[in-house]
Scaffold this motif. Structure first.
Motif, PDB file in Angstrom:
ATOM      1  N   HIS A  35     -17.897 -30.659 -58.498  1.00 53.45           N
ATOM      2  CA  HIS A  35     -16.627 -31.373 -58.551  1.00 53.45           C
ATOM      3  C   HIS A  35     -16.674 -32.716 -57.820  1.00 53.45           C
ATOM      4  CE1 HIS A  35     -14.795 -27.960 -60.392  1.00 53.45           C
ATOM      5  NE2 HIS A  35     -14.898 -27.185 -59.332  1.00 53.45           N
ATOM      6  N   LEU A  36     -15.659 -33.513 -58.110  1.00 51.63           N
ATOM      7  CA  LEU A  36     -15.516 -34.794 -57.434  1.00 51.63           C
ATOM      8  C   LEU A  36     -14.071 -35.251 -57.523  1.00 51.63           C
ATOM      9  CD1 LEU A  36     -16.870 -37.308 -56.103  1.00 51.63           C
ATOM     10  CD2 LEU A  36     -17.068 -38.250 -58.412  1.00 51.63           C
ATOM     11  N   PHE A  37     -13.523 -35.644 -56.367  1.00 53.91           N
ATOM     12  CA  PHE A  37     -12.245 -36.354 -56.333  1.00 53.91           C
ATOM     13  C   PHE A  37     -12.548 -37.807 -56.014  1.00 53.91           C
ATOM     14  CE2 PHE A  37     -10.361 -32.104 -55.150  1.00 53.91           C
ATOM     15  CZ  PHE A  37      -9.522 -32.002 -56.241  1.00 53.91           C
ATOM     16  N   ILE A  75      -1.096 -26.227 -54.889  1.00 52.88           N
ATOM     17  CA  ILE A  75      -1.784 -25.662 -56.053  1.00 52.88           C
ATOM     18  C   ILE A  75      -3.301 -25.734 -55.962  1.00 52.88           C
ATOM     19  CG2 ILE A  75       0.156 -26.096 -57.597  1.00 52.88           C
ATOM     20  CD1 ILE A  75      -1.459 -28.483 -58.717  1.00 52.88           C
ATOM     21  N   ASN A  76      -3.837 -26.508 -55.026  1.00 59.14           N
ATOM     22  CA  ASN A  76      -5.291 -26.551 -54.867  1.00 59.14           C
ATOM     23  C   ASN A  76      -5.627 -27.174 -53.517  1.00 59.14           C
ATOM     24  OD1 ASN A  76      -7.994 -26.220 -55.427  1.00 59.14           O
ATOM     25  ND2 ASN A  76      -8.157 -27.972 -56.803  1.00 59.14           N
ATOM     26  N   PRO A 105     -11.566 -31.377 -60.331  1.00 60.92           N
ATOM     27  CA  PRO A 105     -10.824 -30.107 -60.285  1.00 60.92           C
ATOM     28  C   PRO A 105      -9.323 -30.351 -60.309  1.00 60.92           C
ATOM     29  CG  PRO A 105     -11.736 -30.633 -58.133  1.00 60.92           C
ATOM     30  CD  PRO A 105     -12.205 -31.707 -59.066  1.00 60.92           C
ATOM     31  N   ALA A 106      -8.566 -29.278 -60.384  1.00 60.13           N
ATOM     32  CA  ALA A 106      -7.108 -29.402 -60.427  1.00 60.13           C
ATOM     33  C   ALA A 106      -6.606 -30.159 -59.192  1.00 60.13           C
ATOM     34  CB  ALA A 106      -6.490 -28.013 -60.489  1.00 60.13           C
ATOM     35  N   PHE A 169     -15.081 -32.241 -72.284  1.00 59.76           N
ATOM     36  CA  PHE A 169     -13.690 -32.222 -71.851  1.00 59.76           C
ATOM     37  C   PHE A 169     -13.543 -31.270 -70.674  1.00 59.76           C
ATOM     38  CE2 PHE A 169      -9.219 -30.528 -73.160  1.00 59.76           C
ATOM     39  CZ  PHE A 169      -8.625 -31.236 -72.121  1.00 59.76           C
ATOM     40  N   GLY A 170     -13.153 -31.813 -69.513  1.00 60.08           N
ATOM     41  CA  GLY A 170     -12.840 -30.987 -68.359  1.00 60.08           C
ATOM     42  C   GLY A 170     -11.416 -30.490 -68.467  1.00 60.08           C
TER      43      GLY A 170
END
Length: 368
Positions: A35-37, A75-76, A105-106, A169-170
């Protein structure tokens, strides 16, 4: 390849002399849940001040969370680890990971509405694409879509594929509270099928979030697994898998609880086969459809993965680690995931499939 398999069969992640980084000298290792933000994405979320916001650090734990204004709960969990790409590459090299499949991620763009959804999808996809463009041998990027607007989603899908070079598509187990088998989403699936792009399904705020009602802990512990299982079931009984056979569906975190409740699925179908076929219009046995999903291994022990392998087989499992969440800047979960696969005591062929071969086939790349 045979000599590679012979050498690999002699290596054990549990041995004291095992050196992380050895495996990528043998064949390609692909982490499907990395993942990556991106900083730009978080900055845009803050600027928009929309449906989901990033909270300040919790005073007790220091953790940061995403808060959903509509659901009125977290939520995350957020992590800023992994944003330093040089440091990420060092971790990958040390741990023997050749490729990260990068996803956000969400929450994704699906949690936002109208222009805000489009804008945050643009920013997120641009950021992922830039990393993949700079390091094409190490990163494969997946795009997020502003699914509150199907026309805008199709435009962003085209841009992501044809201009940005993103490769899948994520998606999430529900899209802003809406199930994945809705016919409104079929134009997106048709376009994905046209390009033969995979869909990676990751859990998000479950459909039952409001009913559970005690903030994020039930969500993280079991809610996500429940929602992923619901998503898979609806994709099968909603005939999405039948209608779009060109799409490879990869589900995070061992595919929820499907493998553990497989016997119930078998019993229910066996006892009312004609009723189910008539009601849902299924042309194939739904149990066969369930086994067409791919599932990743993140972060589960060997005891869990044995059950998953019994149902899905090694042909439908891919390595996932949930990097960069967790201790040691995310490295602990990677080590755990690799150790769990080693603990399955697989033959060399099956181990190769799970660690990279299956993912390479899904992504259309050649494994070494």
């Amino acid at each position: 390849m045979e000599k590679f398999r012979l050498v690999f069969n002699q290596i054990s992640l549990s041995e004291p002399n095992f050196e992380p980084g050895t495996l990528n000298d043998i064949f390609m290792i692909i982490d499907f849940q990395a993942h990556l933000f991106p900083e730009a994405y978080l900055a845009e979320m803050k600027r928009l001040d929309g449906a989901v916001i990033l909270e300040e650090p919790d005073p007790h734990s220091g953790m940061r969370y995403f808060y959903d204004k509509q659901l009125k709960c977290r939520i995350n969990t957020a992590t800023l680890q992994g944003q330093n790409i040089g440091r990420r590459l060092e971790h990958m090299d040390h741990l023997g990971i050749d490729i990260h499949v990068l996803t956000i991620p969400a929450p994704g763009a699906d949690r936002f509405e109208s222009r805000a959804a489009v804008q945050i999808a643009h920013v997120a996809n641009d950021a992922i694409a830039e990393i993949a463009r700079k390091h094409p041998k190490r990163f494969i990027g997946f795009f997020t879509l502003p699914t509150s607007d199907i026309k805008a989603s199709l435009a962003e899908l085209e841009r992501s594929v044809n201009e940005l070079g993103l490769r899948g598509f994520g998606c999430f187990a529900n899209l802003n509270g809406q199930a994945l088998d809705r016919e409104e989403l079929f134009p997106i699936y048709e376009r994905l099928a046209k390009y033969k792009l995979p869909v990676y399904i990751h859990p998000t705020a479950p459909l039952a979030t409001e009913a559970v009602g005690i903030d994020i802990m039930p969500t993280l512990i079991f809610g996500w697994a429940f929602d992923s299982t619901v998503a898979m079931t609806r994709l099968v009984y909603g005939r999405v898998l039948e209608r779009f056979p060109e799409i490879n569906w990869v589900v995070a975190d061992v595919g929820g609880v499907l493998a553990f409740f497989a016997q119930r699925a078998i019993n229910i179908y066996t006892g009312r086969t004609e009723e189910i076929r008539h009601k849902y219009g299924l042309k194939e046995n739904p149990l066969d459809s369930f086994r067409r999903f791919y599932v990743d291994t993140a972060d589960h022990p060997a005891s869990t993965l044995r059950c998953v392998k019994d149902f899905f087989t090694a042909d439908r499992m891919v390595l996932g680690t949930n990097y960069p969440y967790g201790p040691e800047e995310g490295c602990v979960l990677v080590k755990n995931s690799l150790k769990a696969i080693d603990g399955l005591e697989l033959n060399p062929t099956d181990k190769e499939k799970i660690l990279g071969g299956n993912a390479a086939r899904i992504l259309g790349i050649g494994a070494a």
